[in-house]
Design a protein around this motif. Structure first.
Motif, PDB file in Angstrom:
ATOM      1  N   ASN A 168      -2.701  -3.044  -1.877  1.00 63.05           N
ATOM      2  CA  ASN A 168      -3.557  -3.554  -0.886  1.00 63.05           C
ATOM      3  C   ASN A 168      -3.366  -2.891   0.436  1.00 63.05           C
ATOM      4  O   ASN A 168      -2.989  -3.276   1.620  1.00 63.05           O
ATOM      5  CB  ASN A 168      -3.559  -5.178  -0.630  1.00 63.05           C
ATOM      6  N   PRO A 169      -3.409  -1.393   0.511  1.00 60.20           N
ATOM      7  CA  PRO A 169      -3.304  -0.684   1.792  1.00 60.20           C
ATOM      8  C   PRO A 169      -4.260  -0.826   2.663  1.00 60.20           C
ATOM      9  O   PRO A 169      -5.413  -1.348   2.432  1.00 60.20           O
ATOM     10  CB  PRO A 169      -3.135   0.756   1.209  1.00 60.20           C
ATOM     11  N   LYS A 170      -4.039  -0.273   3.794  1.00 62.35           N
ATOM     12  CA  LYS A 170      -5.011  -0.045   4.950  1.00 62.35           C
ATOM     13  C   LYS A 170      -6.265   1.104   4.706  1.00 62.35           C
ATOM     14  O   LYS A 170      -7.445   0.649   4.869  1.00 62.35           O
ATOM     15  CB  LYS A 170      -4.529  -0.400   6.288  1.00 62.35           C
ATOM     16  N   LEU A 171      -5.587   1.929   4.144  1.00 67.07           N
ATOM     17  CA  LEU A 171      -6.319   3.280   3.918  1.00 67.07           C
ATOM     18  C   LEU A 171      -5.727   3.792   2.591  1.00 67.07           C
ATOM     19  O   LEU A 171      -4.668   3.931   2.212  1.00 67.07           O
ATOM     20  CB  LEU A 171      -5.719   4.209   4.839  1.00 67.07           C
ATOM     21  N   ALA A 172      -6.656   3.959   1.647  1.00 66.83           N
ATOM     22  CA  ALA A 172      -6.618   4.386   0.386  1.00 66.83           C
ATOM     23  C   ALA A 172      -7.173   5.770   0.346  1.00 66.83           C
ATOM     24  O   ALA A 172      -8.460   5.892   0.261  1.00 66.83           O
ATOM     25  CB  ALA A 172      -7.155   3.492  -0.808  1.00 66.83           C
ATOM     26  N   ILE A 173      -6.301   6.792  -0.137  1.00 70.74           N
ATOM     27  CA  ILE A 173      -6.785   8.139  -0.422  1.00 70.74           C
ATOM     28  C   ILE A 173      -6.831   8.383  -1.803  1.00 70.74           C
ATOM     29  O   ILE A 173      -5.817   8.329  -2.550  1.00 70.74           O
ATOM     30  CB  ILE A 173      -5.752   9.109   0.469  1.00 70.74           C
ATOM     31  N   LEU A 174      -8.006   8.781  -2.332  1.00 73.49           N
ATOM     32  CA  LEU A 174      -8.045   8.979  -3.905  1.00 73.49           C
ATOM     33  C   LEU A 174      -8.630  10.231  -4.139  1.00 73.49           C
ATOM     34  O   LEU A 174      -9.710  10.625  -3.685  1.00 73.49           O
ATOM     35  CB  LEU A 174      -9.214   7.669  -4.496  1.00 73.49           C
ATOM     36  N   ASP A 175      -7.766  10.966  -4.638  1.00 73.07           N
ATOM     37  CA  ASP A 175      -8.147  12.541  -5.154  1.00 73.07           C
ATOM     38  C   ASP A 175      -8.518  12.590  -6.473  1.00 73.07           C
ATOM     39  O   ASP A 175      -7.557  12.590  -7.308  1.00 73.07           O
ATOM     40  CB  ASP A 175      -6.985  13.325  -4.600  1.00 73.07           C
ATOM     41  N   GLU A 176      -9.690  12.696  -6.749  1.00 72.97           N
ATOM     42  CA  GLU A 176     -10.244  12.688  -8.148  1.00 72.97           C
ATOM     43  C   GLU A 176     -10.255  14.082  -8.585  1.00 72.97           C
ATOM     44  O   GLU A 176     -11.136  14.487  -9.175  1.00 72.97           O
ATOM     45  CB  GLU A 176     -11.628  11.857  -8.364  1.00 72.97           C
TER      46      GLU A 176
END
Ligand SMILES: Nc1ncnc2c1ncn2[C@@H]1O[C@H](COP(=O)(O)OP(=O)(O)OP(=O)(O)O)[C@@H](O)[C@H]1O
Ligand SMILES: [Mg+2]
Length: 251
Positions: A168-176
């Motif tokens: 449950n992070p504050k900022l999620a960075i998802l590199d697809e």
């Protein structure tokens, strides 16, 4: 006043041999927002996500990364994670003998400890695991498998999204980055992000797939090329890119 989630100002970063990859990135993300980054291969998208997460292959030579008002450029990757920055592929390692469940329990409690909290009570942990695995359609036997060992592309994806929801992070960075994402994997990412997003967190989503943005409505779409953000728009920009490619934006 609402605090800005992420403010990147004039960020320059290079790889060890002095080759500059990021050439002055400016980006501001507020709580509650989803930003998509698109752009040609080799533009610097994955580099940007790695630099935000603190991967040590890159050196920041200029500029700042303010996470909730605090410059995190000097922070180690774990410190950033403990502060609430999550990046997919943060834990790509195979760990034989450590199950999906035990890994996430350890990661979650480590983050709690770094924030001065006690371990999550076992009962609460179990309920949280159950809730999130059900949301993602993860079966019980998957939870007891060794982390990433023999996982298919879709299973890895599912596990990443599971990790994101658990931590449950504050900022999620998802590199697809994975061009092998099939329709199911796109759905996993989309459903996960949609159930994760709320007014207090934010998502930075790197994708080549306009289609993913049909499922996850971004507030902003940025085009990264040659180490710079060369255009910003709303979700219609993604549609335009789908139709016209990137050439019209590049000189
Ligand atoms: N650790 C590294 N060592 C050497 N070159 C690197 C490294 N990291 C990135 N690069 C180079 O920097 C450029 C940007 O790479 P990056 O992976 O950020 O692109 P990308 O926009 O994510 O591309 P893609 O759409 O193909 O995923 C590329 O030319 C790449 O080869
Ligand atoms: Mg990439």
């Amino acid at each position: 006043m609402k605090i800005i989630m992420l403010a990147i100002n004039n960020l320059h970063a290079q790889i060890e041999d002095g080759v500059e990859i990021l050439k002055g990135i400016n980006l501001q993300i507020n709580p509650g927002e989803v930003h998509a980054i698109m752009g040609p291969n080799g533009a610097g998208k994955s580099t940007l996500s790695s630099v935000i997460a603190g991967k040590e292959d890159y050196e920041v030579t200029e500029g700042e990364i303010l996470f909730r008002g605090e410059n995190i450029v000097e922070d180690a990757p774990e410190e950033r994670a403990h502060k609430g920055v999550f990046m997919s592929f943060q834990y790509p390692v195979e760990i034989p003998g450590v199950s999906v469940t035990n890994f996430i329990k350890a990661a979650l409690n480590e983050t709690r400890k770094a924030n001065g909290l006690e371990d999550m009570p076992a009962k609460e942990m179990l309920a949280l695991i159950r809730e999130n695995s059900e949301k993602l359609g993860i079966k019980r036997d998957f939870l007891s498998r060794s982390l990433n060992e023999g996982f298919s592309g879709g299973e890895k994806k599912r596990n990443e999204i599971f990790q994101m929801m658990m931590l449950n992070p504050k900022l999620a960075i998802l590199d697809e980055t994975d061009s092998g994402l099939d329709i199911d994997a796109l759905r996993i990412v989309a459903d996960g992000v949609n159930s994760f997003r709320n007014e207090n967190n934010a998502v930075l989503l790197i994708t080549h797939y306009q289609r993913l943005l049909d499922y996850i409505q971004p507030d902003f779409v940025h085009v990264l090329a040659g180490g710079k953000i060369i255009k910003t728009g709303d979700k219609n920009l993604a549609l335009e890119l789908e139709e016209r490619g990137y050439d019209w934006l590049l000189n």
